[in-house]
Design a protein around this motif. Structure first.
Motif, short mmCIF file in Angstrom:
data_model
loop_
_atom_site.label_atom_id
_atom_site.label_comp_id
_atom_site.label_asym_id
_atom_site.label_seq_id
_atom_site.Cartn_x
_atom_site.Cartn_y
_atom_site.Cartn_z
N GLU A 1 0.78 -1.09 0.10
CA GLU A 1 -0.21 -0.12 -0.34
C GLU A 1 1.20 1.22 0.01
N LYS A 2 0.77 1.90 -1.38
CA LYS A 2 1.51 3.79 -0.56
C LYS A 2 0.60 4.85 -0.79
N GLY A 3 0.56 5.87 -0.27
CA GLY A 3 -0.11 6.72 -0.69
C GLY A 3 0.32 7.81 0.04
N ARG A 4 -0.56 9.14 1.01
CA ARG A 4 -0.22 10.29 1.61
C ARG A 4 -0.20 9.05 3.15
N THR A 5 0.38 10.28 3.62
CA THR A 5 0.39 8.99 5.08
C THR A 5 -0.72 8.87 5.82
N ARG A 6 -0.77 10.84 5.59
CA ARG A 6 -2.67 10.93 6.95
C ARG A 6 -3.40 10.01 6.03
N ASP A 7 -3.28 9.92 4.52
CA ASP A 7 -4.63 8.75 4.35
C ASP A 7 -4.22 7.65 5.18
N VAL A 8 -3.20 7.01 4.87
CA VAL A 8 -3.22 5.38 5.24
C VAL A 8 -3.58 5.12 6.82
N GLN B 1 -5.25 1.75 -7.91
CA GLN B 1 -5.62 2.65 -7.96
C GLN B 1 -6.86 2.83 -6.15
N VAL B 2 -7.13 3.48 -5.50
CA VAL B 2 -8.38 2.76 -4.74
C VAL B 2 -9.02 3.77 -5.02
N LYS B 3 -10.26 3.62 -5.34
CA LYS B 3 -11.18 4.24 -6.02
C LYS B 3 -11.35 5.76 -4.90
N GLY B 4 -11.89 6.30 -5.88
CA GLY B 4 -11.70 7.83 -4.92
C GLY B 4 -11.13 7.72 -4.43
N MET B 5 -9.56 7.98 -3.49
CA MET B 5 -8.99 8.13 -3.27
C MET B 5 -7.52 8.01 -3.81
N ASP B 6 -6.63 8.96 -2.84
CA ASP B 6 -5.07 8.70 -3.73
C ASP B 6 -4.20 7.66 -3.36
N THR B 7 -4.92 6.75 -2.56
CA THR B 7 -3.94 5.86 -1.67
C THR B 7 -3.85 4.43 -3.58
N GLN B 8 -2.93 4.13 -2.87
CA GLN B 8 -2.35 2.47 -4.57
C GLN B 8 -2.88 1.52 -3.36
N ALA B 9 -3.56 -0.14 -4.05
CA ALA B 9 -3.32 -0.75 -2.65
C ALA B 9 -2.80 -1.88 -3.33
N ALA B 10 -2.55 -3.13 -2.85
CA ALA B 10 -2.02 -4.29 -4.13
C ALA B 10 -3.05 -5.43 -3.13
N CYS B 11 -4.42 -5.42 -3.11
CA CYS B 11 -5.58 -6.30 -2.48
C CYS B 11 -6.75 -6.10 -3.55
N PHE B 12 -7.28 -7.62 -3.72
CA PHE B 12 -8.45 -7.60 -4.71
C PHE B 12 -9.58 -7.46 -4.23
N LEU B 13 -10.05 -6.84 -3.19
CA LEU B 13 -10.84 -6.61 -1.36
C LEU B 13 -11.33 -5.12 -2.32
N CYS B 14 -9.82 -4.12 -3.04
CA CYS B 14 -9.86 -2.96 -3.44
C CYS B 14 -11.03 -2.73 -4.57
N LYS B 15 -10.27 -3.86 -5.16
CA LYS B 15 -10.51 -3.58 -7.02
C LYS B 15 -12.51 -4.02 -6.35
N GLU B 16 -12.88 -4.66 -6.23
CA GLU B 16 -14.35 -5.61 -6.44
C GLU B 16 -14.93 -4.38 -5.29
N GLU B 17 -14.17 -4.03 -5.12
CA GLU B 17 -14.98 -2.81 -3.87
C GLU B 17 -16.43 -3.80 -2.82
N VAL B 18 -15.24 -5.01 -2.32
CA VAL B 18 -16.41 -5.90 -1.88
C VAL B 18 -16.01 -5.16 -0.41
N PHE B 19 -15.25 -4.40 0.01
CA PHE B 19 -14.81 -4.15 1.20
C PHE B 19 -14.68 -2.41 1.58
#
Lengths: 329, 306
Positions: free
Chosen positions: A236-243, A308-326
């Motif tokens: 995961e990477k992004g702005r420290t505050r967001d993460v 890219q996580v939807k609606g955020m400035d963060t990137q994450a390597a997880c299927f949950l983020c993709k499918e928006e299940v999470f």
């Protein structure tokens, strides 16, 4: 205009008798002038080896198998060792963990400081070098630096030594400073002092700063950007505050929950179950799947890439983020 | 400079030295002997190398206090009629010169090889250390006898006397370098793992600068101890070689060749030719060795025992 430092798809391997072991896979990040980046993860996640790869000093049998490290557009993995020696310690400096060990016990700190300068600027006179050394010692708030130059490392306390190490790292006016757990060996009050000093210096000198640590609190207080590493991958990477406020990857969530503040009410601290896999034994699919509380079938077969996580400035390597299940709890 | 003197006065070394009577006594004796050797021409009453001062008629005169002693010769004369005191003083000068010279040579070779094999390791290390093993498996006496025999045959005994000092330095120096190489290598292996070495690499220093500028100063204390012991060993080696007739010729005697030259006369009553240089040699070696022991105890009690 190229970035100050750009690490692209870095793969570091260790050649062992039983075959190559991959220490990091596809690590990418960039850093600009004056930017402070935190590289976070458990022991063995590949943080330090990534740091060392930037100055091309991975200890044998490690080597950079793939990827690029672009310092102002020059690929550091491709230049000669002579050129690299001129960059290392001169334009990119590194600060280590243990201030008790990183200074040579039998040389005065004046010698150690001027030596660094003279090694990179052979034309400089001894007098000029000591003047610069004095100036840097003042910058790191060492009282009566003239006297201190002639003293040996054992005459300083731990916090003072770490400041001297910072002064040595600064002495050639580098463009990037890499700090590998710079405060781990110090107590908490000195820790805060040193971190404040480093971030203040980064701002005044306009340096890029990479902080390698496992201490989320330190990262949160100092850096603007963060990259969380797990088993050699950036998860995961992004702005420290967001993460920190809104972690996306289950591993980052676990890390933040594990902080003592997260254990409100209950007596036990939350911890991530299990251990990080050894590098020879990384599971198929997502490396985190055996420990993940949200594990799905796909995690055991396919490896997620950073998205890219939807609606955020963060990137994450997880299927949950993709499918928006999470969704966030 | 005065700061360094102040620092030394506050050091543990000085503190321990002031409290060690044996060390103080050996230091005083050694200082007197070294002073005498260095200023031999001023202290000796005759120049033993000048034939004008030698008269065969004066041979085997006993020391001053014995019957038949001559007030001109404090410790008597040797078989060739030279004043024994002056000859001993000059002889000690040669012995010390060879001893110190050989140790300088040993340490230069040994430290360089030790640093290189410790720092780089791998094949280079194996090569140098096996070389050291081979070297140590030969007795230095054997090597010395071998080369002396060849050299004496090649240049003739007369000319051999002129090149004897550098030759002895070379033989003793080359035969003892593994001692240094092993000691230094062991220290380098321990030092190299410390973080300051890594920090030096990160600073962009080359291997040479790291070895000589950073690791070497940290290995100095075992080297210092070893050096004192090795000076004593080298002086003794030289005496042994000279005693066997392979070292300094009798025209320019060292302590060893003086002992040897007097040996033939010991039963004819002229014991002083052998005994005085012998006692001087013992005192010299003993004072160096006692100082070496003191240094070893102070600097590192776990160190190599000579």
């Amino acid at each position: 205009m190229s970035s100050l430092l750009e690490v692209k798809d870095l793969v570091i391997k260790f050649g062992l008798r039983t075959g190559d072991v991959t220490a990091t896979t596809g690590v990418s990040f960039t850093i600009e002038k004056g930017e402070k980046l935190g590289l976070v993860g458990e022991s063995g996640a590949g943080k330090s080896v990534t740091g060392f790869s930037i100055i091309v000093l991975i200890s044998k049998p490690g080597y950079v198998a793939d990827g690029h490290i672009l310092f102002k557009g020059t690929d550091l993995t491709k230049i000669s060792s002579e050129e690299m020696r001129n960059i290392r310690g001169n334009r990119i400096s590194m600060i280590f963990q243990d201030p008790m060990m990183t200074l040579n016990p039998v040389l005065t700190i004046g010698t150690q400081m001027t030596e660094t300068l003279l090694a990179h600027n052979p034309k400089m006179s001894m007098k000029e070098a000591s003047e610069i050394a004095l100036e840097k010692l003042r910058k790191v708030h060492i009282p009566s630096p003239e006297k201190r130059l002639e003293q040996y490392p054992h005459e300083f306390s731990g916090g003072m030594r770490q400041r001297i190490i910072i002064a040595i790292a600064l002495i050639t006016d580098p463009e990037i400073i890499i700090a590998d757990e710079p405060t781990t060996a110090l107590d908490v009050t000195i820790q805060a002092e040193i971190m404040d000093l480093i971030s203040e210096l980064c701002e005044t000198e306009d340096m890029g700063f990479i902080l390698i640590t496992h201490d989320l609190a330190v990262v949160a207080s100092v850096t603007e950007n963060i990259a969380v590493m797990y088993a050699g991958r950036i998860v995961e990477k992004g702005r420290t505050r967001d993460v920190i406020d809104n972690p996306q990857h289950p591993y980052t969530k676990g890390l933040i929950k594990a902080l003592p503040e997260g254990a409100k009410g209950s007596n036990r601290l939350n911890q991530i179950k299990g251990m990080m896999p050894t590098l020879t034994n990384i599971p198929d699919g997502c490396a985190f799947n055996p420990r993940c509380p949200y594990v799905m079938d796909i995690c055991k077969t396919d490896e997620p890439s950073l998205i890219q996580v939807k609606g955020m400035d963060t990137q994450a390597a997880c299927f949950l983020c993709k499918e928006e299940v999470f969704t966030n709890e | 400079m005065s700061r360094h003197i102040d620092n030394f006065k506050q050091s543990y070394l000085w503190y321990a030295f002031k409290r060690d009577k044996v060390a103080i006594a050996s230091m005083i004796v050694l200082c007197i002997l070294v002073f005498t050797a260095v200023f031999a021409p001023l202290i000796a009453t005759y120049n033993p190398y000048d034939p004008i001062n030698t008269d065969v008629m004066n041979s085997e005169i006993p020391p001053l206090w014995m019957e038949g002693g001559d007030s001109a010769f404090l410790m008597g004369t040797d078989a060739q009629g030279r004043d024994l005191f002056s000859t001993m003083v000059y002889g000690m000068r040669i012995s010390l010169l060879i001893g110190v010279g050989a140790v300088v040579l040993q340490s230069v070779i040994g430290i360089t090889i030790g640093l290189i094999s410790g720092y780089f390791g791998g094949k280079l290390d194996s090569f140098f250390m096996r070389m050291a093993d081979v070297q140590l498996s030969f007795s230095y006496l054997m090597v010395a006898i071998f080369f002396t025999a060849i050299l004496q045959a090649a240049v003739g005994v007369g000319r051999f006397g002129e090149i004897a000092i550098p030759f002895l330095i070379l033989v003793i120096g080359f035969s003892q370098w593994p001692q240094y190489a092993r000691t230094v290598r062991a220290s380098v292996l321990a030092e190299k793992k410390k973080e300051y070495v890594e920090a030096a690499r990160v600073t962009g220093f080359g291997a040479g600068r790291i070895m000589w500028g950073h690791i070497f100063p940290n290995t100095l204390s075992p080297i210092l101890v070893l050096s004192t012991i090795q000076v004593a060993n080298a002086v003794m080696s030289e005496a042994a070689l000279s005693f066997l007739g392979l070292g300094m010729p009798i025209s320019r005697p060292s302590l060893g060749s003086l002992i040897n030259s007097g040996f033939e006369y010991i039963f004819s009553g002229a014991w002083w030719i052998t005994i005085f240089p012998g006692v001087l040699l013992v005192v010299l070696i003993l004072s160096i060795n006692l100082l070496g022991d003191f240094l070893r105890d102070v600097l590192n009690p776990k160190l190599y025992k000579g």
